[in-house]
Scaffold this active site. Structure first.
Site, mmCIF file in Angstrom:
data_model
loop_
_atom_site.group_PDB
_atom_site.id
_atom_site.type_symbol
_atom_site.label_atom_id
_atom_site.label_comp_id
_atom_site.label_asym_id
_atom_site.label_seq_id
_atom_site.Cartn_x
_atom_site.Cartn_y
_atom_site.Cartn_z
ATOM 1 N N GLU A 106 0.862 -1.192 0.000
ATOM 2 C CA GLU A 106 0.000 0.000 0.000
ATOM 3 C C GLU A 106 0.895 1.237 0.000
ATOM 4 O OE1 GLU A 106 -3.406 0.907 -0.298
ATOM 5 O OE2 GLU A 106 -2.370 2.823 -0.263
ATOM 6 N N CYS B 165 -12.335 3.959 -0.044
ATOM 7 C CA CYS B 165 -13.555 3.765 0.731
ATOM 8 C C CYS B 165 -13.430 4.397 2.118
ATOM 9 C CB CYS B 165 -13.850 2.275 0.843
ATOM 10 S SG CYS B 165 -15.265 1.917 1.868
ATOM 11 N N LYS C 200 -20.460 9.266 4.404
ATOM 12 C CA LYS C 200 -21.606 8.875 5.236
ATOM 13 C C LYS C 200 -21.539 9.533 6.621
ATOM 14 C CE LYS C 200 -22.337 7.228 1.780
ATOM 15 N NZ LYS C 200 -21.555 7.025 0.569
ATOM 16 N N GLY D 237 3.678 -0.653 -5.454
ATOM 17 C CA GLY D 237 3.952 -1.984 -5.996
ATOM 18 C C GLY D 237 4.025 -1.940 -7.514
ATOM 19 N N GLY E 134 -25.229 13.191 -11.964
ATOM 20 C CA GLY E 134 -26.329 12.871 -11.038
ATOM 21 C C GLY E 134 -26.327 11.414 -10.615
ATOM 22 N N ILE F 188 -22.652 9.539 -6.128
ATOM 23 C CA ILE F 188 -21.727 10.482 -5.475
ATOM 24 C C ILE F 188 -22.258 11.911 -5.619
ATOM 25 C CG2 ILE F 188 -19.392 11.465 -5.580
ATOM 26 C CD1 ILE F 188 -18.340 8.664 -6.257
ATOM 27 N N GLU G 196 -27.222 16.341 -15.214
ATOM 28 C CA GLU G 196 -27.088 14.907 -15.544
ATOM 29 C C GLU G 196 -27.379 14.719 -17.040
ATOM 30 O OE1 GLU G 196 -26.200 11.831 -14.237
ATOM 31 O OE2 GLU G 196 -26.759 11.198 -16.262
ATOM 32 N N HIS H 60 -43.077 -6.731 13.578
ATOM 33 C CA HIS H 60 -43.918 -5.543 13.570
ATOM 34 C C HIS H 60 -43.638 -4.721 14.817
ATOM 35 C CE1 HIS H 60 -47.421 -3.044 12.889
ATOM 36 N NE2 HIS H 60 -47.797 -3.249 14.150
HETATM 37 P P1 FAD Z 1 -9.562 1.531 -3.426
HETATM 38 O O1 FAD Z 1 -10.422 1.701 -2.253
HETATM 39 O O2 FAD Z 1 -9.514 2.627 -4.441
HETATM 40 O O3 FAD Z 1 -8.111 1.261 -2.870
HETATM 41 C C1 FAD Z 1 -7.010 1.116 -3.716
HETATM 42 C C2 FAD Z 1 -5.753 1.288 -2.901
HETATM 43 O O4 FAD Z 1 -4.649 0.942 -3.728
HETATM 44 C C3 FAD Z 1 -5.515 2.710 -2.436
HETATM 45 O O5 FAD Z 1 -5.322 2.704 -1.046
HETATM 46 C C4 FAD Z 1 -4.264 3.147 -3.186
HETATM 47 O O6 FAD Z 1 -3.424 3.999 -2.410
HETATM 48 C C5 FAD Z 1 -3.580 1.821 -3.450
HETATM 49 N N1 FAD Z 1 -2.690 1.795 -4.637
HETATM 50 C C6 FAD Z 1 -3.000 2.155 -5.915
HETATM 51 N N2 FAD Z 1 -1.977 1.884 -6.728
HETATM 52 C C7 FAD Z 1 -0.984 1.343 -5.955
HETATM 53 C C8 FAD Z 1 0.318 0.851 -6.224
HETATM 54 N N3 FAD Z 1 0.822 0.799 -7.456
HETATM 55 N N4 FAD Z 1 1.038 0.389 -5.180
HETATM 56 C C9 FAD Z 1 0.542 0.389 -3.905
HETATM 57 N N5 FAD Z 1 -0.688 0.846 -3.607
HETATM 58 C C10 FAD Z 1 -1.448 1.296 -4.624
HETATM 59 N N6 FAD Z 1 -18.845 2.317 -2.362
HETATM 60 C C11 FAD Z 1 -19.775 1.704 -1.607
HETATM 61 O O7 FAD Z 1 -19.902 0.481 -1.695
HETATM 62 N N7 FAD Z 1 -20.594 2.402 -0.771
HETATM 63 C C12 FAD Z 1 -20.502 3.753 -0.660
HETATM 64 O O8 FAD Z 1 -21.243 4.368 0.102
HETATM 65 C C13 FAD Z 1 -19.534 4.430 -1.439
HETATM 66 N N8 FAD Z 1 -19.394 5.771 -1.368
HETATM 67 C C14 FAD Z 1 -18.431 6.387 -2.082
HETATM 68 C C15 FAD Z 1 -18.302 7.771 -1.986
HETATM 69 C C16 FAD Z 1 -17.315 8.425 -2.705
HETATM 70 C C17 FAD Z 1 -17.189 9.913 -2.596
HETATM 71 C C18 FAD Z 1 -16.419 7.674 -3.521
HETATM 72 C C19 FAD Z 1 -15.321 8.366 -4.266
HETATM 73 C C20 FAD Z 1 -16.546 6.313 -3.634
HETATM 74 C C21 FAD Z 1 -17.556 5.659 -2.924
HETATM 75 N N9 FAD Z 1 -17.714 4.272 -3.011
HETATM 76 C C22 FAD Z 1 -18.692 3.662 -2.284
HETATM 77 C C23 FAD Z 1 -16.867 3.449 -3.882
HETATM 78 C C24 FAD Z 1 -15.777 2.740 -3.066
HETATM 79 O O9 FAD Z 1 -15.014 3.688 -2.370
HETATM 80 C C25 FAD Z 1 -14.901 1.916 -3.992
HETATM 81 O O10 FAD Z 1 -15.703 1.051 -4.761
HETATM 82 C C26 FAD Z 1 -13.895 1.084 -3.204
HETATM 83 O O11 FAD Z 1 -13.051 1.909 -2.432
HETATM 84 C C27 FAD Z 1 -13.053 0.250 -4.157
HETATM 85 O O12 FAD Z 1 -12.166 -0.532 -3.425
HETATM 86 P P2 FAD Z 1 -10.792 -1.053 -4.066
HETATM 87 O O13 FAD Z 1 -10.197 -1.946 -3.039
HETATM 88 O O14 FAD Z 1 -11.037 -1.571 -5.417
HETATM 89 O O15 FAD Z 1 -9.885 0.233 -4.260
#
Ligand code: FAD
Length: 464
Positions: free
Chosen positions: A33, A41, A50, A113, A179, A182, A201, A443
């Site tokens: 990481e 997230c 949230k 990575g 729309g 997010i 939108e 209920h």
């Molecule tokens: P990510 O959470 O994006 O994590 C990827 C990680 O990889 C990061 O920590 C990054 O630093 C690391 N990384 C990237 N490249 C490298 C590299 N080469 N080497 C080392 N580390 C690296 N989803 C929901 O289900 N419910 C919600 O309510 C919701 N609300 C959201 C609100 C907003 C404003 C946003 C932007 C997104 C929201 N999401 C929500 C979507 C959710 O955040 C993502 O779907 C989720 O975080 C995806 O998880 P992931 O593990 O694929 O990647």
């Protein structure tokens, strides 16, 4: 050089859950990481938004406290305190994940990575790099906000979700481009706190991937709160002026409109993080911008998997985690059910909330199903009356007329996000219309609307 059964790049809800599950199943796991475990997230997505929404909702409710017999005076919102509470929650959950990774003996490797070959990953940090040998690799690098080339994105007047989450002032006006979930969640917060909010939108309804009736009902509900929506409208130009931003939008009838706002939020979608991890050199297959995977999240290179946002929509934290668990089980040679793409629930956390699972009516009809619909208004549910919110909401269930199979369930109302998981379970267990309507729900609870809606498929709901 260390050797791992599994090396994961990216510690978001996809990567860190895969890592914990992997060690629980007896694998040696390294988790790379470059920022903070928990990913988008925890730090820039689900959790901070949230937390702000929860404070906003309470503020709205406090202003209506008299209706509940509670006398309050001088209710006001301290937005900095909203952010302080948000940061406390994020910090607490962040240390929780760090603790879980340690407890489960995951090797957390700080740095970026980069895959050098299908069995070697470099971890680079501060000019140093260290090689690791791995039998399997998971790419879980997530996504980042989409900013189209040519937009004068300055992070001050024109913001992405990353930027607005750090903004502690309430702009007098906010234009939101997009729309989807997010966009409308931020619209809800800023409108409740006093901004004049407009949402643009390009599709004909907000929340375009949801059932149309539900998107339409949310638009009506938020319009009553004074949020302005321009649907079938596309972005043409954004210009930063001295004291405002001037945005030109084009409607699908060809007319253009110029909108002035203090700030603009770009919420037009997200792009996968595919740079820096050596993917280009591996010749992986892509599906558009996303890494192409099969039903086991296997990429075109044996031994390399991709999960979460980087592997394509829907971009949801709980899906990323489920995909991580699936891959960990497959690598450890342990049984795990396949992911059913039709039973992934989705929630939009506005007030009222929107929640859905399965097909929309439009999608089911397009697939050729002879659909039978059951609807039930939440206003006829006693708990909704007790709560005093979400009376405008409803549940809509879509079933196959011939088999009674549940094709989709969609709700709008108070906290309906808490309910949708049980419909996802019902669909995974292949429950029929009759079986859900015969289930006994407690209920008075909101969950009673499920039995009512499934009775309504046969035109026989009790309370309408
Ligand atoms: P990510 O959470 O994006 O994590 C990827 C990680 O990889 C990061 O920590 C990054 O630093 C690391 N990384 C990237 N490249 C490298 C590299 N080469 N080497 C080392 N580390 C690296 N989803 C929901 O289900 N419910 C919600 O309510 C919701 N609300 C959201 C609100 C907003 C404003 C946003 C932007 C997104 C929201 N999401 C929500 C979507 C959710 O955040 C993502 O779907 C989720 O975080 C995806 O998880 P992931 O593990 O694929 O990647």
């Amino acid at each position: 050089m260390k050797t791992y059964d599994l090396l994961i790049i990216g510690g978001g809800p996809g990567g860190y859950v895969a890592a914990i599950k992997g060690t629980q199943l007896g694998l040696s796991v390294g988790l790379v990481e470059r920022d903070k475990v928990g990913g988008v997230c925890l730090h820039k997505g689900c959790i901070p938004t949230k937390a702000l929404i929860q404070s906003t909702h309470l503020y709205e409710l406090c202003k209506r406290s008299k209706e509940y017999g509670i006398v309050t005076e001088g209710v006001s919102a301290d937005f900095s305190a909203f952010h302080k509470r948000k940061r406390t929650i994020v910090t607490k959950l962040f240390s929780g994940i760090e603790h879980l990774l340690k407890k489960n003996k995951v090797d957390t490797l700080n740095g970026t990575g980069q895959i050098i070959s299908p069995d070697k990953v470099l971890v680079k940090e501060g000019g140093k790099s260290k090689g690791n040998i791995c039998k399997n690799i998971i790419v879980a690098t997530g996504s980042s906000p989409m900013v189209f080339d040519g937009l004068p994105y300055d992070q001050k007047s024109i913001l992405t979700s990353d930027d607005i989450l750090e903004l502690e002032e309430i702009p007098s006006s906010l234009l939101i481009i997009g729309g989807g979930a997010i966009g409308v969640e931020f619209a809800y917060v800023y409108n409740a706190l006093g901004s004049k909010v407009t949402v643009v939108e390009m599709m004909d309804e907000i929340l375009p991937t949801n059932d149309k009736d539900v998107g339409n009902a949310l638009r009506k509900s938020l319009t009553k709160k004074d949020i302005k929506f321009l649907t079938k409208t596309d972005l043409s130009l954004i210009e930063i002026k001295e004291n405002s931003v001037e945005t030109t939008v084009k409607k699908n009838d060809g007319n253009t409109e110029i909108l002035q706002s203090e700030k603009v939020l770009l919420a037009m979608g997200r792009k996968p993080e595919t740079k820096d991890s050596g993917l280009e050199e591996l010749n992986l297959e892509f599906n558009g911008r996303f890494i192409n995977v099969d039903e086991n999240m296997q990429t075109s290179q044996p031994g390399i998997y991709a999960i979460g946002d980087v592997s394509g929509p829907p971009l949801l934290a709980h899906l990323a985690s489920a995909q991580g668990m699936l891959v960990a089980h497959n690598i450890a040679d342990k049984d795990f059910p396949p992911i059913n793409n039709n039973t992934i629930p989705g929630v939009t956390y506005t007030n009222p909330q929107v929640a859905g699972v399965g097909m929309s009516q439009e999608a089911a009809e397009l697939e050729g199903y002879d659909v039978k619909i059951g609807r039930f208004p939440l206003m006829a549910n006693s708990k909704t009356q007790i709560i005093g919110e979400g009376e405008e909401g409803f549940i809509k269930v879509i079933t196959d007329a011939s088999s009674g199979e549940i094709l989709g369930v969609h709700l709008i109302g108070h906290e309906v996000g808490e309910l949708i998981g049980c419909m996802s379970l019902a669909m995974n267990l292949e429950a029929t219309n009759l079986e859900v309507s015969a289930n006994i729900f407690p209920h008075p609870t909101l969950s009673e609307v499920f039995a009512e809606a499934f009775h309504a498929v046969e035109g026989k709901a009790i309370h309408i």
